[in-house]
Design a protein around this motif. Structure first.
Motif, short mmCIF file in Angstrom:
data_model
loop_
_atom_site.label_atom_id
_atom_site.label_comp_id
_atom_site.label_asym_id
_atom_site.label_seq_id
_atom_site.Cartn_x
_atom_site.Cartn_y
_atom_site.Cartn_z
N HIS A 258 4.66 -10.63 -5.83
CA HIS A 258 3.69 -10.04 -4.89
C HIS A 258 2.86 -11.21 -4.38
O HIS A 258 2.13 -11.82 -5.16
CB HIS A 258 2.83 -9.02 -5.64
N CYS A 296 12.57 -8.93 -5.76
CA CYS A 296 11.72 -8.15 -4.85
C CYS A 296 10.54 -9.01 -4.46
O CYS A 296 9.88 -9.59 -5.33
CB CYS A 296 11.23 -6.89 -5.56
N ALA A 298 7.12 -8.69 -2.38
CA ALA A 298 6.16 -7.85 -1.65
C ALA A 298 5.09 -8.76 -1.07
O ALA A 298 4.67 -9.72 -1.73
CB ALA A 298 5.55 -6.84 -2.59
N TYR A 327 9.20 -5.79 1.28
CA TYR A 327 8.29 -4.84 1.96
C TYR A 327 6.90 -5.45 2.04
O TYR A 327 6.67 -6.55 1.51
CB TYR A 327 8.26 -3.49 1.23
N HIS A 329 2.44 -4.76 2.04
CA HIS A 329 1.24 -3.94 1.94
C HIS A 329 0.42 -4.32 3.17
O HIS A 329 0.03 -5.48 3.31
CB HIS A 329 0.43 -4.30 0.68
N SER A 364 7.69 -3.05 7.88
CA SER A 364 7.84 -3.01 6.42
C SER A 364 8.91 -2.00 6.02
O SER A 364 9.73 -2.28 5.13
CB SER A 364 6.50 -2.62 5.78
N LEU A 368 12.22 -2.79 3.82
CA LEU A 368 12.54 -2.11 2.57
C LEU A 368 13.94 -1.50 2.63
O LEU A 368 14.71 -1.54 1.67
CB LEU A 368 11.51 -1.03 2.28
#
Ligand code: SF4
Length: 434
Positions: A258, A296, A298, A327, A329, A364, A368
């Motif tokens: 992240h 992943c 983010a 993806y 935020h 986003s 994803l």
């Protein structure tokens, strides 16, 4: 004047995972005493405690609305507001709504002593002077058997121009590696399956002890009993190659990153006071992908920073379009008083702000979808959680793909090998248990 032998106390948390872990730690003090029954808001209680957030105007408004609702529900109850909003705007809190206790980010950890004094002699001590941000208070989240949030760091020394957090939580600080490992071992003994390392700027762990985040991760990686470690957000300039390599080599630390980007325009990054540029950011993402192609990634992005022109926004969109991330935020810029960005003049109409935010959210979704398609038909380890819904149970793979399957009690809180078959519009994979 002795008030009561037993009191009902209810806790409510607004904001980040760090706040949730701290509320659990504070509530544990009361749970260990015979004089308190721990309730959940909106249960009827003698004392309501709201651990507040001040990251946006919205978070503060939600806190005021909750106070009014609790007041209507139980006018004689005592309402305590603790945490970031109390730290930043104690007077506003005291005047805008009727609050009995306002405790900032440090004093909140003294709540039990303050309430005990009140329970024993009816005197409610409010802290006039805000103590310095010197101490680090360890904390981890409560009831969930599957996953716990472990606070490893607090505060921040960065001072990004839009951010209120350093004012709410003070400078960067943490415990020593040894003390943190003691907490990890305690949680391992409690058979929790997954730990999420949380804080404000966790990459800055250990600075005042001449220790490093990498050093901590190496030690955590050796602790027996914890099967999964997940990292919360790590600043791009603190995400060193040896941390990425450790994650790639580790079976425990999940391939899930992240990373706050905030903007894809170097001009805007400078005006935000961020400590990296898009070249470094892209290099980190490429490096992760080279070692862990299914990791992943983010990314946080702010839409509508005051000085962001249409051209800057287009740069951000094209930068992200070309970045192999999973993806985003998306946050809409919220002006925070007493931050440098509060004085910046906005270069666009408000409607443009929501257009930019919605465009990034659409992008986003595309990212994803691409990421999920990469995982389709692959084997994975899923940690199924304890809650079920409509006869299904769900969980996450190591690279944070959400999976569901028909409920069976032996799946609960267990890590199972599955084959990811196909995913639905709500971005959950069906699977075949192997
Ligand atoms: S790194 Fe910047 S955005 Fe993050 S908490 Fe620190 S000051 Fe705020």
């Amino acid at each position: 004047m002795f008030l009561a032998d037993s009191m009902k106390i209810a806790f409510y948390t607004l904001g980040c995972k760090l706040n949730f872990s701290e509320t659990s730690a504070i509530a544990r003090d009361f749970a260990m005493s015979d004089h308190y029954d721990i309730m959940k808001v909106p249960d009827k209680a003698d004392i309501y405690v709201i651990n507040s957030c001040s990251v946006t105007h919205n978070a503060e408004r939600k806190c005021r609305e909750l106070i009014r609702r609790l007041r209507r529900q139980n006018p004689v109850a005592l309402v305590a507001v603790i945490g970031c909003y109390s730290q930043i705007k104690p007077r506003e809190l005291g005047s805008a709504v009727k609050v009995d206790m306002v405790l900032g980010s440090q004093e909140k950890f003294r709540l039990f002593d303050i309430v005990e004094q009140y329970r024993n002699n009816g005197i409610l001590q409010n802290c006039e002077k805000r103590p310095e941000f010197s101490e680090f208070f360890p904390a981890w989240s409560g009831d969930d058997r599957t996953r716990k949030f472990l606070k490893i760091q607090d505060g921040c020394d960065y001072g990004c121009s839009y951010c209120i957090v350093p004012l709410a939580r003070g400078g960067s600080r943490s415990d020593t590696t040894a003390a943190t490992i003691d907490s990890v071992k305690k949680l391992a003994a409690g058979q929790v399956k997954e730990l999420v390392l949380t804080g404000v700027n966790i990459g800055d762990f250990g600075k005042q002890h001449n220790e490093t985040f990498l050093g901590l991760l190496n030690e955590i990686d050796k602790v027996k009993g914890i099967e999964r470690i997940r990292l919360s957000s790590v600043e791009p300039d603190l995400l060193y190659d040896d941390i990425i390599k450790l994650v790639a080599d580790s079976v425990k630390i999940m391939p899930h990153f992240h990373i706050p980007l905030q903007s894809g325009s170097d001009k805007v990054l400078k005006e935000m006071g961020r400590k990296y540029d898009t070249r470094l950011f892209a290099r980190n993402v490429e490096h992760i992908n080279s070692l862990m192609p299914l990791a992943c990634i983010a990314v946080d992005v702010i839409a509508g920073f005051p000085t962001e022109t249409g051209k800057d926004f287009k740069e951000t969109v094209s930068f992200i379009e070309n970045l192999p991330i999973s993806y985003m935020h998306v946050f809409t810029f919220s002006k925070r008083e007493n931050t440098p960005a509060a004085g910046l003049e906005k270069r666009f109409h408000s409607s443009e702000k929501s257009y930019r935010s919605n465009s990034l959210k659409e992008l986003s979704k595309k990212k994803l979808n691409t990421f999920y398609r990469l995982n389709k038909g692959r084997g994975a380890n899923v940690l199924f959680e304890s809650n079920t819904f409509d006869g299904f149970i769900s969980g996450f793979t190591s690279n944070y793909v959400r999976v569901k399957t028909p409920y069976s009690p032996d799946l609960q809180n267990n890590i199972c090998k599955v084959l990811l078959t196909d995913f639905s519009a709500d971005m959950q994979f069906d699977c075949k248990i192997l």
